[in-house]
Design a protein around this motif. Structure first.
Motif, PDB file in Angstrom:
ATOM      1  N   THR A 103       0.830  -1.207   0.000  1.00 49.75           N
ATOM      2  CA  THR A 103       0.000   0.000   0.000  1.00 49.75           C
ATOM      3  C   THR A 103       0.863   1.256   0.000  1.00 49.75           C
ATOM      4  N   LEU A 104       1.892   1.271   0.844  1.00 49.81           N
ATOM      5  CA  LEU A 104       2.780   2.431   0.909  1.00 49.81           C
ATOM      6  C   LEU A 104       3.530   2.617  -0.403  1.00 49.81           C
ATOM      7  N   GLU A 105       3.911   1.509  -1.034  1.00 52.48           N
ATOM      8  CA  GLU A 105       4.627   1.596  -2.304  1.00 52.48           C
ATOM      9  C   GLU A 105       3.731   2.159  -3.403  1.00 52.48           C
ATOM     10  N   LEU A 106       2.512   1.662  -3.492  1.00 55.28           N
ATOM     11  CA  LEU A 106       1.599   2.156  -4.523  1.00 55.28           C
ATOM     12  C   LEU A 106       1.240   3.618  -4.269  1.00 55.28           C
ATOM     13  N   TYR A 107       1.009   3.961  -3.006  1.00 60.19           N
ATOM     14  CA  TYR A 107       0.741   5.356  -2.645  1.00 60.19           C
ATOM     15  C   TYR A 107       1.930   6.240  -3.005  1.00 60.19           C
ATOM     16  N   GLY A 108       3.125   5.747  -2.723  1.00 59.05           N
ATOM     17  CA  GLY A 108       4.330   6.513  -3.026  1.00 59.05           C
ATOM     18  C   GLY A 108       4.503   6.750  -4.515  1.00 59.05           C
ATOM     19  N   ILE A 109       4.219   5.718  -5.324  1.00 57.00           N
ATOM     20  CA  ILE A 109       4.324   5.864  -6.779  1.00 57.00           C
ATOM     21  C   ILE A 109       3.406   6.980  -7.268  1.00 57.00           C
ATOM     22  N   ILE A 110       2.169   6.960  -6.779  1.00 58.19           N
ATOM     23  CA  ILE A 110       1.188   7.958  -7.212  1.00 58.19           C
ATOM     24  C   ILE A 110       1.559   9.345  -6.709  1.00 58.19           C
ATOM     25  N   THR A 111       1.890   9.442  -5.431  1.00 56.02           N
ATOM     26  CA  THR A 111       2.140  10.750  -4.821  1.00 56.02           C
ATOM     27  C   THR A 111       3.399  11.412  -5.356  1.00 56.02           C
ATOM     28  N   VAL A 112       4.503  10.684  -5.371  1.00 58.96           N
ATOM     29  CA  VAL A 112       5.775  11.263  -5.832  1.00 58.96           C
ATOM     30  C   VAL A 112       5.668  11.689  -7.293  1.00 58.96           C
ATOM     31  N   SER A 113       5.073  10.833  -8.123  1.00 62.27           N
ATOM     32  CA  SER A 113       4.935  11.172  -9.544  1.00 62.27           C
ATOM     33  C   SER A 113       4.028  12.385  -9.736  1.00 62.27           C
ATOM     34  N   SER A 114       2.928  12.429  -8.981  1.00 57.83           N
ATOM     35  CA  SER A 114       1.974  13.536  -9.114  1.00 57.83           C
ATOM     36  C   SER A 114       2.581  14.856  -8.685  1.00 57.83           C
ATOM     37  N   VAL A 115       3.283  14.852  -7.549  1.00 58.43           N
ATOM     38  CA  VAL A 115       3.894  16.088  -7.052  1.00 58.43           C
ATOM     39  C   VAL A 115       5.005  16.547  -7.989  1.00 58.43           C
ATOM     40  N   PHE A 116       5.760  15.589  -8.528  1.00 59.89           N
ATOM     41  CA  PHE A 116       6.814  15.949  -9.483  1.00 59.89           C
ATOM     42  C   PHE A 116       6.226  16.653 -10.706  1.00 59.89           C
ATOM     43  N   LEU A 117       5.164  16.077 -11.278  1.00 62.96           N
ATOM     44  CA  LEU A 117       4.541  16.682 -12.455  1.00 62.96           C
ATOM     45  C   LEU A 117       3.893  18.014 -12.118  1.00 62.96           C
ATOM     46  N   GLN A 118       3.327  18.110 -10.918  1.00 63.36           N
ATOM     47  CA  GLN A 118       2.726  19.375 -10.486  1.00 63.36           C
ATOM     48  C   GLN A 118       3.775  20.480 -10.448  1.00 63.36           C
ATOM     49  N   ILE A 119       4.921  20.187  -9.852  1.00 63.08           N
ATOM     50  CA  ILE A 119       5.987  21.185  -9.762  1.00 63.08           C
ATOM     51  C   ILE A 119       6.534  21.500 -11.151  1.00 63.08           C
ATOM     52  N   LEU A 120       6.659  20.464 -11.999  1.00 65.42           N
ATOM     53  CA  LEU A 120       7.170  20.670 -13.350  1.00 65.42           C
ATOM     54  C   LEU A 120       6.269  21.600 -14.158  1.00 65.42           C
ATOM     55  N   PHE A 121       4.957  21.391 -14.075  1.00 64.82           N
ATOM     56  CA  PHE A 121       4.032  22.171 -14.898  1.00 64.82           C
ATOM     57  C   PHE A 121       3.575  23.466 -14.220  1.00 64.82           C
ATOM     58  N   LEU A 122       3.259  23.394 -12.940  1.00 65.20           N
ATOM     59  CA  LEU A 122       2.679  24.557 -12.259  1.00 65.20           C
ATOM     60  C   LEU A 122       3.698  25.351 -11.460  1.00 65.20           C
ATOM     61  N   GLY A 123       4.823  24.706 -11.114  1.00 67.29           N
ATOM     62  CA  GLY A 123       5.770  25.370 -10.233  1.00 67.29           C
ATOM     63  C   GLY A 123       5.227  25.435  -8.818  1.00 67.29           C
ATOM     64  N   THR A 124       5.764  26.340  -8.029  1.00 66.57           N
ATOM     65  CA  THR A 124       5.311  26.495  -6.641  1.00 66.57           C
ATOM     66  C   THR A 124       4.598  27.828  -6.425  1.00 66.57           C
ATOM     67  N   GLU A 125       4.381  28.568  -7.491  1.00 61.42           N
ATOM     68  CA  GLU A 125       3.743  29.879  -7.346  1.00 61.42           C
ATOM     69  C   GLU A 125       2.307  29.735  -6.848  1.00 61.42           C
ATOM     70  N   GLY A 126       1.929  30.623  -5.950  1.00 61.81           N
ATOM     71  CA  GLY A 126       0.550  30.672  -5.482  1.00 61.81           C
ATOM     72  C   GLY A 126       0.233  29.755  -4.324  1.00 61.81           C
ATOM     73  N   TRP A 127       1.248  29.120  -3.714  1.00 62.86           N
ATOM     74  CA  TRP A 127       0.982  28.190  -2.612  1.00 62.86           C
ATOM     75  C   TRP A 127       0.336  28.876  -1.412  1.00 62.86           C
ATOM     76  N   ASP A 128       0.539  30.169  -1.286  1.00 57.08           N
ATOM     77  CA  ASP A 128       0.003  30.902  -0.136  1.00 57.08           C
ATOM     78  C   ASP A 128      -1.389  31.479  -0.409  1.00 57.08           C
ATOM     79  N   MET A 129      -1.974  31.164  -1.558  1.00 52.21           N
ATOM     80  CA  MET A 129      -3.313  31.666  -1.874  1.00 52.21           C
ATOM     81  C   MET A 129      -4.350  31.024  -0.960  1.00 52.21           C
TER      82      MET A 129
END
Length: 404
Positions: free
Chosen positions: A246-272
């Motif tokens: 479960t932790l491995e599958l969760y990690g695959i989804i989470t790490v990949s998703s956050v990586f793509l989020q940062i790649l496409f959206l960056g970190t701008e606006g986190w304080d909105m």
């Protein structure tokens, strides 16, 4: 113990159903639901609104253009700022060039105007309210938001202490609101993460449902009966292997998703503040806090669901029956929820993956020991509690059944 865990974990991953399930999970969540959404379906530039598949494959570039456009409005969300944003949208919309007004944050703007100035809506107009409203009439933003929240609570029948609870929570929201480009964070916090739950649940069930009953399916019960390790020790190893998966599958989804989020959206606006996404949200959170909560919810729901699936596996001798019961635990409550009274729906929401992490934007509570508990608090504690309660029964039932 560690050697047994290694062997059980290896056996789980060597199953063809697990390998195919994880591959499909990755393709669906990360490639289709994430990468292609950023680059094509959701953020690709549009020539028309007939279909998301008609968008151009230029999401990365289009996101940068929209972020750059939004920077001119990144300040206190006052009446003057809102009026200027609406005027700019109407000017761009007048050109009849989709690329012009698509650059604006029109979805959020239209939602704010509709919610806070309902009396200005013209029902005979075929266009969205943002297109025809007089910007000079959009005054009293903060006061109207507070009044709209009060009215919303009244319409929901949330009066007395419950209403006071959310009004007090709302007083902690920093005002004036700080505007940032909303669409990117809306996709992450209001759409993508919350939709991952059911998908994750399906593939967890595929991987874990045969954990105990698979010994009958694989005809290895007799072999296990000769082992020098006790039944409960073997059961404990199976439980650990299931949670590790479960932790491995969760990690695959989470790490990949956050990586793509940062790649496409960056970190701008986190304080909105999340109020820029859902104007009547009462929680004094920013979007980064909201995303962290949603991933915590996803993790605890996954761990809780793992415990429940293990119990289902221990109750049966058939992989298919175990899988069907495990999936029914998610989908049956979803199917019947709409036919139940509100209190029944709230109870079903406590089952892993049945509720939604987007309750952070809502004003739902649970009465507990004379107190009013905001639903997001219970939605992260109840699922993991149900899973932990299920574990001793799963171990006991399998150990008892295995001796027969």
């Amino acid at each position: 113990m560690m050697e047994l865990l290694r062997l059980e974990h290896k056996k789980l991953w060597h199953k063809r159903s697990v390998q195919i399930g994880v591959l499909f999970c990755f393709l669906y969540v990360i490639i289709f639901g994430n990468l292609l959404s950023y680059q094509w379906f959701t953020f690709g530039s549009a020539d028309d609104f007939t279909s998301s598949f008609g968008n151009h494959f230029d999401g990365y570039t289009n996101i940068r253009k929209k972020q750059e456009y939004a920077k001119q409005w990144e300040r206190d969300l006052t009446d003057e700022t809102l009026q200027a944003m609406v005027r700019d949208y109407q000017k761009r919309a007048g050109s009849n060039d989709i690329s012009e007004y698509e650059m604006t944050d029109w979805e959020a703007l239209n939602a704010w105007v509709q919610t806070l100035w309902p009396e200005l809506e013209e029902t005979d107009q075929p266009y969205i309210m943002l297109s025809y409203v007089d910007p000079s009439q959009l005054t009293g933003f903060e006061e109207r938001r507070e009044k709209a929240l009060e009215n919303f609570l009244d319409m929901n029948g949330q009066t007395g202490e419950e209403k006071e609870y959310f009004l007090n929570m709302n007083t902690k929201v920093d005002t004036p609101l700080q505007y940032r480009w909303t669409k990117g964070w809306t996709f992450v916090t209001a759409d993508f993460v919350s939709q991952c739950g059911v998908v994750l649940g399906i593939f967890l069930a595929i991987g874990i449902a045969p954990m105990f009953c698979g010994e009958w399916h694989d005809h290895t019960k007799a072999l296990i009966a000769t082992t020098k390790n006790g039944w409960k020790k073997i059961a404990g190893v199976k439980v650990m292997a299931a949670f590790l998966f479960t932790l491995e599958l969760y990690g695959i989804i989470t790490v990949s998703s956050v990586f793509l989020q940062i790649l496409f959206l960056g970190t701008e606006g986190w304080d909105m503040p999340i109020q820029c996404i859902k104007i009547l949200a009462a929680a004094p959170w920013n979007v980064l806090q909201a995303e962290i909560y949603e991933y915590i919810y996803l993790l605890l729901a996954a761990l809780g669901y793992t415990g429940i699936v293990l119990l289902c596996s221990a109750l049966t001798k058939s992989n298919y029956v175990s899988l069907l019961i495990s999936l029914a635990i998610i989908f049956m409550p979803m199917a019947v929820s709409q036919f139940l009274p509100l209190w029944g729906q709230r109870l079903l929401d406590l089952i892993p993956f049945v509720g939604s992490s987007t309750d952070i934007f809502r004003t739902n509570t649970y009465p507990l020991f004379g107190l009013r508990i905001w639903s997001p608090y219970l939605l992260i504690t109840a699922p993991i509690s149900l899973g932990l309660i299920s574990l001793p029964f799963a171990v006991y039932l399998w150990s008892k059944r295995a001796r027969i």
